[in-house]
Scaffold this active site. Structure first.
Site: not given
Length: 282
Positions: A108-112
């Protein structure tokens, strides 16, 4: 049958106190399983289309290639791609990339890079960017003015993020749309990677929405020295941009913007260039 990027549905609309039923066009969201040399990497929710770019850009942005060249990208599975609805893609390096550690759950956009890897680790792996082009305020404004007309699917659905690279004259180079901001960026970077482009330092990256740590991470890994976002950056994004020697601009809307790291040509030298004490009012 391969699904399109949008689909039409019947909706009940309330307009000026009156209900009526009419068709609406909405964005398709489906999972994409990304593999590297056949090894599971992650599953991300995305808008179908430009899947090869997304997979290649994801692997490059997360440092999974480790310098290995991409020799091909293909749909895969235990049978014909159509049986898997074109939702499994593998990036090929001929086995030269390290075997990835698969992520559990959806990206998700919270990953990385998340909390397990620090900015210091990234700086050691990538190093601060050098020799990238300084962009002018006029170039940023020109790019901002051009993006809406290039967002063909957003104009039809209102449900997509966009990412784009642009040059020193503000001309859009590559623009991609997706339901996820991080996917849109991966598609842009993946397109440039698959085209064999080596001019990242002469480009700036535009992202709709906020500038998260992940957006800076992807620009850093791609070698892009200027990142422009429509909304606010996070504190970690600012710290990362400063460590990477990336110019970071936020709240870029119309003729307005804030510069949080680095500089743009045409911006007077900022007062208080040294960081303010933690917790100090803006």
């Amino acid at each position: 049958m391969r699904r399109g990027r949008t689909m039409r549905v019947l909706v009940d609309r309330l307009r000026q106190g009156t209900w009526r039923q009419s068709p609406d066009e909405v964005v398709v969201e489906e999972p994409l399983e990304i593999r590297l040399d056949g090894h599971m990497v992650a599953t991300t929710m995305r808008t179908p289309g430009h899947d090869y770019e997304l997979a290649a850009g994801f692997c490059a942005g997360d440092g999974l290639l480790d310098g290995a060249a991409v020799t091909g990208v293909r749909y895969c599975g235990e049978g014909p791609a159509a049986e898997f609805e074109y939702n499994v893609v593998t990036v090929e390096t001929g086995g030269k990339a390290p075997v990835p550690t698969p992520r559990l759950g959806n990206v998700s956009a919270a990953c990385g890079i998340c909390g397990s890897t620090t900015i210091t680790d990234m700086a050691a792996r990538l190093g601060p960017l050098a020799g990238t082009r300084q962009f002018s305020v006029d170039a940023v404004h020109a790019a901002l003015a051009s993006v809406p007309a290039a967002q063909e699917m957003f104009g039809r659905t209102g449900g997509l993020h966009a990412a784009a690279t642009f040059d020193a004259d503000g001309r859009i180079d590559v623009l991609r749309e997706d339901i996820g901001r991080h996917n849109a960026v991966d598609k842009v970077i993946g397109r440039r990677l698959l085209d064999g482009r080596d001019d990242a330092g002469a480009m700036a990256l535009f992202v709709s929405g906020r500038a998260s740590f992940e957006m800076v991470q992807k620009a850093w890994a791609a070698g892009i020295g200027t990142l422009v976002a429509v909304s606010a950056p996070s504190s970690l994004a600012i710290e990362s941009a400063r460590a990477a020697a990336i110019t970071l601009a936020g709240f870029a809307r119309g003729d307005e913007l804030n510069v949080y790291s680095g500089s743009l040509a045409g911006v007077p030298e900022r007062l208080g260039e040294a960081s303010a004490p933690a917790g100090a009012p803006p």
